[in-house]
Design an enzyme around this catalytic site. Structure first.
Site, mmCIF file in Angstrom:
data_model
loop_
_atom_site.group_PDB
_atom_site.id
_atom_site.type_symbol
_atom_site.label_atom_id
_atom_site.label_comp_id
_atom_site.label_asym_id
_atom_site.label_seq_id
_atom_site.Cartn_x
_atom_site.Cartn_y
_atom_site.Cartn_z
ATOM 1 N N HIS A 83 29.601 -3.944 8.003
ATOM 2 C CA HIS A 83 30.651 -2.939 8.250
ATOM 3 C C HIS A 83 30.936 -2.794 9.746
ATOM 4 C CE1 HIS A 83 30.705 -1.343 4.060
ATOM 5 N NE2 HIS A 83 29.447 -1.736 4.072
ATOM 6 N N ASN A 156 32.154 2.854 -0.861
ATOM 7 C CA ASN A 156 33.016 1.672 -0.753
ATOM 8 C C ASN A 156 34.287 1.897 -1.557
ATOM 9 O OD1 ASN A 156 31.330 0.131 0.885
ATOM 10 N ND2 ASN A 156 30.396 -0.978 -0.823
HETATM 11 FE FE1 HDE Z 1 25.379 0.002 3.549
HETATM 12 N N1 HDE Z 1 24.616 -0.240 5.416
HETATM 13 N N2 HDE Z 1 23.644 -0.745 2.786
HETATM 14 N N3 HDE Z 1 26.119 0.080 1.648
HETATM 15 N N4 HDE Z 1 27.070 0.726 4.246
HETATM 16 C C1 HDE Z 1 25.267 0.081 6.541
HETATM 17 O O1 HDE Z 1 24.357 1.262 8.340
HETATM 18 C C2 HDE Z 1 22.490 -0.900 3.469
HETATM 19 C C3 HDE Z 1 25.465 -0.229 0.504
HETATM 20 C C4 HDE Z 1 28.127 1.212 3.544
HETATM 21 O O2 HDE Z 1 31.359 3.201 8.657
HETATM 22 C C5 HDE Z 1 24.398 -0.017 7.759
HETATM 23 O O3 HDE Z 1 25.301 2.420 10.035
HETATM 24 C C6 HDE Z 1 21.431 -1.275 2.571
HETATM 25 C C7 HDE Z 1 26.162 0.281 -0.636
HETATM 26 C C8 HDE Z 1 29.180 1.631 4.433
HETATM 27 O O4 HDE Z 1 29.508 3.280 9.827
HETATM 28 C C9 HDE Z 1 23.019 -0.382 7.185
HETATM 29 C C10 HDE Z 1 21.999 -1.352 1.333
HETATM 30 C C11 HDE Z 1 27.257 0.922 -0.123
HETATM 31 C C12 HDE Z 1 28.692 1.393 5.710
HETATM 32 C C13 HDE Z 1 23.321 -0.480 5.706
HETATM 33 C C14 HDE Z 1 23.384 -1.016 1.472
HETATM 34 C C15 HDE Z 1 27.225 0.781 1.288
HETATM 35 C C16 HDE Z 1 27.376 0.824 5.561
HETATM 36 C C17 HDE Z 1 24.899 -0.891 8.865
HETATM 37 C C18 HDE Z 1 21.327 -1.758 0.019
HETATM 38 C C19 HDE Z 1 28.366 1.634 -0.909
HETATM 39 C C20 HDE Z 1 29.428 1.608 7.010
HETATM 40 C C21 HDE Z 1 25.447 0.057 9.923
HETATM 41 C C22 HDE Z 1 20.306 -0.837 -0.384
HETATM 42 C C23 HDE Z 1 27.885 2.809 -1.601
HETATM 43 C C24 HDE Z 1 29.302 3.006 7.507
HETATM 44 C C25 HDE Z 1 25.065 1.376 9.471
HETATM 45 C C26 HDE Z 1 30.113 3.172 8.772
HETATM 46 C C27 HDE Z 1 26.557 0.483 6.633
HETATM 47 C C28 HDE Z 1 22.357 -0.757 4.825
HETATM 48 C C29 HDE Z 1 24.283 -1.031 0.387
HETATM 49 C C30 HDE Z 1 28.268 1.322 2.121
HETATM 50 C C31 HDE Z 1 22.370 -1.632 7.746
HETATM 51 C C32 HDE Z 1 20.000 -1.546 2.962
HETATM 52 C C33 HDE Z 1 25.738 0.171 -2.110
HETATM 53 C C34 HDE Z 1 30.532 2.215 4.041
HETATM 54 O O5 HDE Z 1 22.081 0.630 7.408
#
Ligand code: HDE
Length: 695
Positions: A83, A156
């Site tokens: 993202h 999302n």
């Molecule tokens: Fe994320 N995800 N994600 N994700 N995600 C990040 O956090 C992560 C997942 C989502 O505009 C990171 O600040 C893991 C699902 C958005 O700043 C990080 C898993 C969904 C954003 C991270 C998921 C998301 C992130 C990278 C599996 C939808 C952007 C930068 C368990 C519900 C937020 C940050 C923004 C961002 C980890 C799965 C949505 C690395 C470990 C499911 C919208 O922490």
């Protein structure tokens, strides 16, 4: 022989300078504040570094140069691992219906209350400098600055996810990102490592159907849905818990581009979505979403033919209807991209009393990951003190110090309990956050619940719920992506999965790939069931017949009919569209009545893929001149190929002929603005088979 010094005449100030700081300042106007160093020292010359003599070396002593360059060298922070490319805006959330029966959270009980929000949209796979329109999931992260602390709904634009357990996330992301030996492709899933991983991960099949649908090609970030994905819990005053799923529904309806259009937008305007959001907010067309919840009990969940704790499953609206209880309006563009959009730190663990987590194993992993990632990205445990991250309600505790501590705590007490500071922060047993009291039992182990075993039924549900056009787009996207995969057994393995989802889909993709024989479908881990179709999963079904929020491009040249251009422009604006005039020269065109019409965009840089519908108003001479311009031919050919309405006068018709475009019902006379507005409100789906072969 010594070099002759060419020295400019000493200026009045006495310094020898080539940059005209004084003159620049005069241009900028008087009354500006003094430019200083970060220590507040007024700077006399911001154009030249300190030199030993006019053509000599720069002196190490120049602390002003060093401070400026050092700060510059450190301007970037690590971009988000996923993202990274994002666009955000400020606004508010307003509750329109109370959820007081279900939760004590004030954000969901105080009807009419407006809560400030900061919402960031993002693509997932590409780096911060990648384009806005790859085929990709969009992040939809909302920070609600509530009276009881910050509540982040980090979702999302797709209600399900690729994997069921957080431990697979690094593998999924490594597979989709650039391949590590070659460093490409950027922001694209159409390559071997992604599809290799997916073909070995049957649980991803439902999400793959969404990812290959037009949901990943949004026309505008103002036209996407948002989903919290996981089940959360609402907890009421009696301590009763109800499961909840969060939904955002765009007021402008859903709309997507077609793949060829998305690819061409990427070249024409890599910032297409960011610019669209900026222009909408600046012009007062504030993006807006309804906020809705799906509420269900533990007992109801037991009866679902899937496990709601599995993030690869959705709850069809037909099974649990959506209850609209609020709205979100984004009405203010950030003042500074870095300070706000880049430094905002979302964490699914940010929640408020009255809301709690579910046992979804993907969510449970996320509760750890986001705090950890903010520490690495923002570099300090004090990231919550940055203005964009700080709660807007009072906050206080005994945490202290650390990198970049910006607050100045007072007093001798930094611990709790204490007797020495009567006014220090204390617990709130009655109103503070409490985790739901839940009984847990069972054996510990690295296991996947049996109830997570069905990987195909909802993929089938999604595919079969689509219109024929959308099904063809999914099949074609799969053919496109898998055609980029070099490894034959990966292509075949994917077709095997598709056969389980829907035999006709597997067959279509196999044909599109030119496979001689159908591969064997893998044995499903659980029986595949046919669920009742859910039209709510379509895009076309949810696209509104409107020009509101849409853009019309009018191509003109010298000699175009002024009255016709003015009438079309008025009709489009009256219908809610924004209008841009496109001309061969940015200075505009001299119209038939002698007036000059300034252009909003020059033809080569403003192709028709940037618009929802176009008009081509040309004199015969103008048409003859443009017939030799590739950009003009592409303008009409692409507008037609991207299924857009086209209004033409006689000159426009000449250009269409030159482009080899055979008019259909979506091509109308520019003299009938009413007819044009009617066809411009939608896409000409019936045209598609005549312009491309779909799988
Ligand atoms: Fe994320 N995800 N994600 N994700 N995600 C990040 O956090 C992560 C997942 C989502 O505009 C990171 O600040 C893991 C699902 C958005 O700043 C990080 C898993 C969904 C954003 C991270 C998921 C998301 C992130 C990278 C599996 C939808 C952007 C930068 C368990 C519900 C937020 C940050 C923004 C961002 C980890 C799965 C949505 C690395 C470990 C499911 C919208 O922490």
């Amino acid at each position: 022989m010594p070099t002759r010094k060419v020295q400019s005449r000493p200026r009045q100030s006495g310094s020898t300078r080539t940059g005209n700081a004084g003159e620049l300042h005069q241009l900028a106007g008087a009354g500006h504040p003094p430019l200083t160093t970060n220590q507040g020292l007024p700077v006399s010359d911001n154009q030249n570094s300190l030199r030993a003599h006019p053509r000599g070396p720069t002196l190490l002593e120049d602390f002003i140069l060093r401070e400026k360059i050092t700060h510059f060298d450190h301007e970037r922070i690590p971009e988000r691992i996923v993202h990274a490319r994002g666009t955000a805006a400020h606004g508010f959330f307003e509750l329109t219906g109370s959820l007081a029966d279900y939760t004590t959270a004030k954000i969901f009980t105080e009807v009419g209350e407006k809560t400030p929000v900061f919402t960031r949209f993002s693509t997932v796979a590409g780096g911060a400098g990648s384009v806005d329109t790859p085929r990709d999931v969009r992040g939809f992260a909302v920070k609600l600055y509530t009276k009881e602390g910050n509540f982040d709904i980090v979702g999302n634009n797709i209600p399900v996810f690729f994997i069921q357990d957080a431990i697979k996330f690094p593998d999924l992301i490594h597979a989709v990102k650039m391949e590590p030996d070659r460093g490409f492709p950027q922001a694209a899933s159409a390559h071997d490592t992604f599809w290799d991983f997916i073909s070995l991960t049957p649980e991803s099949m439902h999400m793959v159907m969404w990812a290959m649908s037009d949901r990943t090609l949004p026309r505008s970030l103002r036209m996407i849905e948002g989903f919290g994905i996981h089940s959360f819990r609402l907890i009421n005053a009696a301590g009763d818990s109800t499961f909840v799923k969060f939904h955002w529904r765009p007021r402008l309806g859903l709309q997507s581009t077609v793949w060829d259009e998305a690819v061409k937008i990427a070249g024409a305007d890599p910032d297409f979505h960011r610019r669209d959001m900026f222009e909408a907010i600046q012009s007062g067309g504030f993006p807006e979403w309804e906020f809705a919840v799906q509420l269900f009990t533990e007992e109801e969940a037991q009866a679902f033919p899937f496990d709601h704790l599995d993030a690869t499953k959705l709850i069809p609206e037909e099974l649990v209807p959506l209850k609209v209880v609020g709205r979100m309006v984004l009405d203010r563009w950030p003042d500074n991209f870095f300070a706000e959009t880049e430094q905002v730190a979302f964490c699914p663990s940010h929640l408020v009393p009255g809301i709690d987590f579910s046992n979804d194993p993907l969510l449970q992993g996320r509760l750890f990951s986001y705090l950890d990632t903010q520490l690495s990205r923002l570099g300090s445990a004090n990231f919550h003190q940055l203005p964009i991250n700080a709660p807007k309600c009072p906050f206080a505790n005994q945490q202290r110090d650390g990198h970049m501590q910006m607050m100045v705590p007072k007093g001798r007490v930094a611990y709790e309990p204490n007797t020495l500071a009567a006014d220090s922060a204390r617990e709130s047993p009655a109103t503070g956050f409490r985790s739901a009291a839940l009984a847990e039992s069972g054996e510990r182990g690295r296991v996947r619940s049996e109830t997570f075993a069905d990987h195909y039924s909802q993929a089938r549900l999604f595919f079969r719920s689509q219109t024929g056009i959308e099904q063809a787009h999914i099949a074609s996207a799969l053919v496109f992506e898998l055609s980029k995969v070099e490894t034959v057994h990966v292509r075949e393995a994917m077709v095997g999965h598709l056969l389980n989802i829907d035999p006709s889909l597997g067959q279509r993709v196999a044909d599109g790939l030119g496979l001689d024989a159908l591969p064997k479908a893998p044995e499903p881990a659980a029986p595949i069931i046919d669920m009742a179709e859910s039209p709510a999963l379509q895009i076309i079904g949810k696209m509104l017949d409107t020009l509101e929020g849409r853009a019309i491009g009018i191509l003109v040249a010298d000699g175009s009919d002024a009255g016709l251009v003015a009438a079309l422009k008025k009709a489009a604006i009256d219908a809610g569209a924004s209008v841009k005039i496109v001309a061969p020269k940015v200075g505009g065109a001299k119209l038939a009545d002698g007036s000059r019409l300034p252009a909003d965009g020059q033809l080569a840089g403003t192709p028709s893929q940037l618009f929802d519908a176009v008009a081509v108003i040309l004199s015969d001479a103008g048409a003859a001149a443009l017939a030799k311009e590739g950009a003009a031919i592409d303008f009409v050919r692409n507008a037609f190929g991207h299924l857009k309405a086209i209004a033409i006068d006689h000159g426009g018709q000449v250009l269409l002929q030159q482009a080899g475009v055979e008019p259909d019902g979506g091509v109308v006379s520019a003299h009938d603005s009413g007819a044009f507005i009617a066809v411009a409100k939608t896409r000409q789906w019936a045209r598609e088979p005549s312009v491309r072969t779909l799988a």
